[in-house]
Motif scaffolding. Sequence first.
Motif, PDB file in Angstrom:
ATOM      1  N   LYS A  55       0.860  -1.180   0.000  1.00 26.89           N
ATOM      2  CA  LYS A  55       0.000   0.000   0.000  1.00 26.89           C
ATOM      3  C   LYS A  55       0.898   1.232   0.000  1.00 26.89           C
ATOM      4  O   LYS A  55       1.681   1.435   0.920  1.00 26.89           O
ATOM      5  CB  LYS A  55      -0.909   0.016   1.224  1.00 26.89           C
ATOM      6  N   LEU A  56       0.800   2.027  -1.053  1.00 20.29           N
ATOM      7  CA  LEU A  56       1.558   3.280  -1.127  1.00 20.29           C
ATOM      8  C   LEU A  56       0.776   4.327  -0.337  1.00 20.29           C
ATOM      9  O   LEU A  56      -0.390   4.603  -0.641  1.00 20.29           O
ATOM     10  CB  LEU A  56       1.734   3.717  -2.584  1.00 20.29           C
ATOM     11  N   GLN A  57       1.415   4.874   0.686  1.00 16.99           N
ATOM     12  CA  GLN A  57       0.753   5.863   1.524  1.00 16.99           C
ATOM     13  C   GLN A  57       0.336   7.084   0.695  1.00 16.99           C
ATOM     14  O   GLN A  57       0.949   7.400  -0.316  1.00 16.99           O
ATOM     15  CB  GLN A  57       1.668   6.305   2.679  1.00 16.99           C
ATOM     16  N   GLU A  58      -0.704   7.761   1.162  1.00 19.84           N
ATOM     17  CA  GLU A  58      -1.285   8.881   0.419  1.00 19.84           C
ATOM     18  C   GLU A  58      -0.301  10.014   0.162  1.00 19.84           C
ATOM     19  O   GLU A  58      -0.455  10.749  -0.813  1.00 19.84           O
ATOM     20  CB  GLU A  58      -2.521   9.410   1.160  1.00 19.84           C
ATOM     21  N   GLU A  59       0.700  10.161   1.022  1.00 23.39           N
ATOM     22  CA  GLU A  59       1.639  11.270   0.824  1.00 23.39           C
ATOM     23  C   GLU A  59       2.630  11.014  -0.310  1.00 23.39           C
ATOM     24  O   GLU A  59       3.396  11.904  -0.682  1.00 23.39           O
ATOM     25  CB  GLU A  59       2.385  11.621   2.125  1.00 23.39           C
ATOM     26  N   TYR A  60       2.618   9.800  -0.862  1.00 21.57           N
ATOM     27  CA  TYR A  60       3.501   9.462  -1.965  1.00 21.57           C
ATOM     28  C   TYR A  60       2.691   9.175  -3.224  1.00 21.57           C
ATOM     29  O   TYR A  60       1.502   8.908  -3.165  1.00 21.57           O
ATOM     30  CB  TYR A  60       4.363   8.244  -1.610  1.00 21.57           C
ATOM     31  N   SER A  61       3.392   9.200  -4.366  1.00 24.38           N
ATOM     32  CA  SER A  61       2.712   8.963  -5.643  1.00 24.38           C
ATOM     33  C   SER A  61       3.501   7.949  -6.471  1.00 24.38           C
ATOM     34  O   SER A  61       4.664   7.655  -6.176  1.00 24.38           O
ATOM     35  CB  SER A  61       2.594  10.271  -6.423  1.00 24.38           C
ATOM     36  N   THR A  62       2.863   7.470  -7.518  1.00 27.10           N
ATOM     37  CA  THR A  62       3.548   6.586  -8.456  1.00 27.10           C
ATOM     38  C   THR A  62       4.772   7.297  -9.022  1.00 27.10           C
ATOM     39  O   THR A  62       5.815   6.676  -9.236  1.00 27.10           O
ATOM     40  CB  THR A  62       2.583   6.162  -9.582  1.00 27.10           C
ATOM     41  N   LEU A 108      19.166  -6.890  -8.717  1.00 28.76           N
ATOM     42  CA  LEU A 108      18.094  -6.048  -9.252  1.00 28.76           C
ATOM     43  C   LEU A 108      16.973  -5.895  -8.227  1.00 28.76           C
ATOM     44  O   LEU A 108      16.490  -4.793  -7.982  1.00 28.76           O
ATOM     45  CB  LEU A 108      17.549  -6.642 -10.561  1.00 28.76           C
ATOM     46  N   ARG A 109      16.574  -6.996  -7.610  1.00 21.82           N
ATOM     47  CA  ARG A 109      15.527  -6.938  -6.584  1.00 21.82           C
ATOM     48  C   ARG A 109      15.973  -6.059  -5.413  1.00 21.82           C
ATOM     49  O   ARG A 109      15.245  -5.168  -4.967  1.00 21.82           O
ATOM     50  CB  ARG A 109      15.204  -8.356  -6.109  1.00 21.82           C
ATOM     51  N   ASP A 110      17.184  -6.293  -4.901  1.00 25.06           N
ATOM     52  CA  ASP A 110      17.667  -5.552  -3.727  1.00 25.06           C
ATOM     53  C   ASP A 110      17.770  -4.057  -4.010  1.00 25.06           C
ATOM     54  O   ASP A 110      17.371  -3.232  -3.182  1.00 25.06           O
ATOM     55  CB  ASP A 110      19.016  -6.099  -3.260  1.00 25.06           C
ATOM     56  N   LYS A 111      18.304  -3.684  -5.168  1.00 27.17           N
ATOM     57  CA  LYS A 111      18.422  -2.257  -5.519  1.00 27.17           C
ATOM     58  C   LYS A 111      17.042  -1.614  -5.654  1.00 27.17           C
ATOM     59  O   LYS A 111      16.843  -0.465  -5.254  1.00 27.17           O
ATOM     60  CB  LYS A 111      19.198  -2.085  -6.834  1.00 27.17           C
ATOM     61  N   THR A 112      16.095  -2.359  -6.230  1.00 27.13           N
ATOM     62  CA  THR A 112      14.748  -1.811  -6.420  1.00 27.13           C
ATOM     63  C   THR A 112      14.053  -1.626  -5.074  1.00 27.13           C
ATOM     64  O   THR A 112      13.465  -0.574  -4.814  1.00 27.13           O
ATOM     65  CB  THR A 112      13.927  -2.724  -7.357  1.00 27.13           C
ATOM     66  N   VAL A 113      14.123  -2.620  -4.206  1.00 22.50           N
ATOM     67  CA  VAL A 113      13.507  -2.509  -2.879  1.00 22.50           C
ATOM     68  C   VAL A 113      14.125  -1.335  -2.122  1.00 22.50           C
ATOM     69  O   VAL A 113      13.409  -0.515  -1.523  1.00 22.50           O
ATOM     70  CB  VAL A 113      13.666  -3.818  -2.071  1.00 22.50           C
ATOM     71  N   LYS A 114      15.449  -1.224  -2.155  1.00 20.12           N
ATOM     72  CA  LYS A 114      16.133  -0.132  -1.438  1.00 20.12           C
ATOM     73  C   LYS A 114      15.692   1.230  -1.981  1.00 20.12           C
ATOM     74  O   LYS A 114      15.432   2.157  -1.202  1.00 20.12           O
ATOM     75  CB  LYS A 114      17.648  -0.296  -1.568  1.00 20.12           C
ATOM     76  N   ALA A 115      15.591   1.359  -3.297  1.00 15.69           N
ATOM     77  CA  ALA A 115      15.166   2.632  -3.894  1.00 15.69           C
ATOM     78  C   ALA A 115      13.751   3.000  -3.436  1.00 15.69           C
ATOM     79  O   ALA A 115      13.480   4.160  -3.093  1.00 15.69           O
ATOM     80  CB  ALA A 115      15.223   2.543  -5.419  1.00 15.69           C
ATOM     81  N   ILE A 116      12.855   2.024  -3.423  1.00 17.89           N
ATOM     82  CA  ILE A 116      11.466   2.282  -3.019  1.00 17.89           C
ATOM     83  C   ILE A 116      11.411   2.664  -1.543  1.00 17.89           C
ATOM     84  O   ILE A 116      10.704   3.603  -1.162  1.00 17.89           O
ATOM     85  CB  ILE A 116      10.576   1.047  -3.312  1.00 17.89           C
ATOM     86  N   LEU A 117      12.148   1.955  -0.700  1.00 21.34           N
ATOM     87  CA  LEU A 117      12.142   2.265   0.733  1.00 21.34           C
ATOM     88  C   LEU A 117      12.764   3.629   1.025  1.00 21.34           C
ATOM     89  O   LEU A 117      12.312   4.333   1.933  1.00 21.34           O
ATOM     90  CB  LEU A 117      12.860   1.171   1.517  1.00 21.34           C
ATOM     91  N   ALA A 119      12.654   6.227  -1.017  1.00 18.41           N
ATOM     92  CA  ALA A 119      11.729   7.247  -1.509  1.00 18.41           C
ATOM     93  C   ALA A 119      10.428   7.291  -0.713  1.00 18.41           C
ATOM     94  O   ALA A 119       9.855   8.360  -0.523  1.00 18.41           O
ATOM     95  CB  ALA A 119      11.410   7.000  -2.986  1.00 18.41           C
ATOM     96  N   CYS A 120       9.966   6.149  -0.259  1.00 12.63           N
ATOM     97  CA  CYS A 120       8.667   6.031   0.414  1.00 12.63           C
ATOM     98  C   CYS A 120       8.814   5.143   1.645  1.00 12.63           C
ATOM     99  O   CYS A 120       8.347   3.990   1.650  1.00 12.63           O
ATOM    100  CB  CYS A 120       7.624   5.442  -0.542  1.00 12.63           C
ATOM    101  N   PRO A 121       9.468   5.651   2.688  1.00  3.18           N
ATOM    102  CA  PRO A 121       9.744   4.822   3.868  1.00  3.18           C
ATOM    103  C   PRO A 121       8.467   4.187   4.433  1.00  3.18           C
ATOM    104  O   PRO A 121       7.427   4.820   4.502  1.00  3.18           O
ATOM    105  CB  PRO A 121      10.338   5.814   4.866  1.00  3.18           C
ATOM    106  N   GLY A 122       8.604   2.916   4.793  1.00  2.00           N
ATOM    107  CA  GLY A 122       7.506   2.221   5.449  1.00  2.00           C
ATOM    108  C   GLY A 122       6.452   1.629   4.527  1.00  2.00           C
ATOM    109  O   GLY A 122       5.536   0.964   4.997  1.00  2.00           O
ATOM    110  N   CYS A 123       6.555   1.845   3.218  1.00  2.00           N
ATOM    111  CA  CYS A 123       5.502   1.343   2.328  1.00  2.00           C
ATOM    112  C   CYS A 123       5.624  -0.163   2.101  1.00  2.00           C
ATOM    113  O   CYS A 123       4.638  -0.822   1.784  1.00  2.00           O
ATOM    114  CB  CYS A 123       5.484   2.086   0.999  1.00  2.00           C
TER     115      CYS A 123
END
Length: 186
Positions: A55-62, A108-117, A119-123
């Motif tokens: 769930k992407l929190q409301e304060e963040y966007s795609t 690839l998975r680890d870099k992607t997860v790290k980038a998302i976390l 940018a959008c901590p806790g999602c």
Amino acid sequence: MKQSNFTQQTHFIGVLLPEDLTLTLEDCRRYMNEAYGCKSGHGTPIHVTLVPPFKLQEEYSTEDLVCAIKKDVLPERLGFSAHIENFSAFGDRTIFGNVIANDKWTKLRDKTVKAILNACPGCTKKDQRIFQPHATVANRDIPEGVIIEALQVMNELNLVEDFPVDNITIFERKGNRWVESVSIGI
């Protein structure tokens, strides 16, 4: 309870497979539907998941996700050639196209997860299990006792193919379906 959590999930991130593989795996989904009544997965494009649904929190966007991937993953030049070899299963709950795991998938998975976390901590959170890339054919509604028979039928296809890992795709939930929102070439 599980269903309500499922409907709250808004995004996931994966790698779309090339059209020829997609068509083969969609045929396998149809087989599972016609032979065993399986409907799970039909609302999702064929892919390999890098970041499971969250769930992407409301304060963040795609767009925040896109920017994070472009900033933290693309410069790594992580595109590569992958290999799929027949079909396998996770116990009695999931049948999948067996994508062969390697260090490139894990990176690839680890870099992607790290980038998302970042940018959008806790999602989301990083899965602590060993990463097994796979292309799901059926899950959640496979009747008891049919996995071995279904795998025998699908493995008669002798699906052995290399394919390019050339995108990171963000999927968004639209109603009860997952749709490709943004595909970023890598």
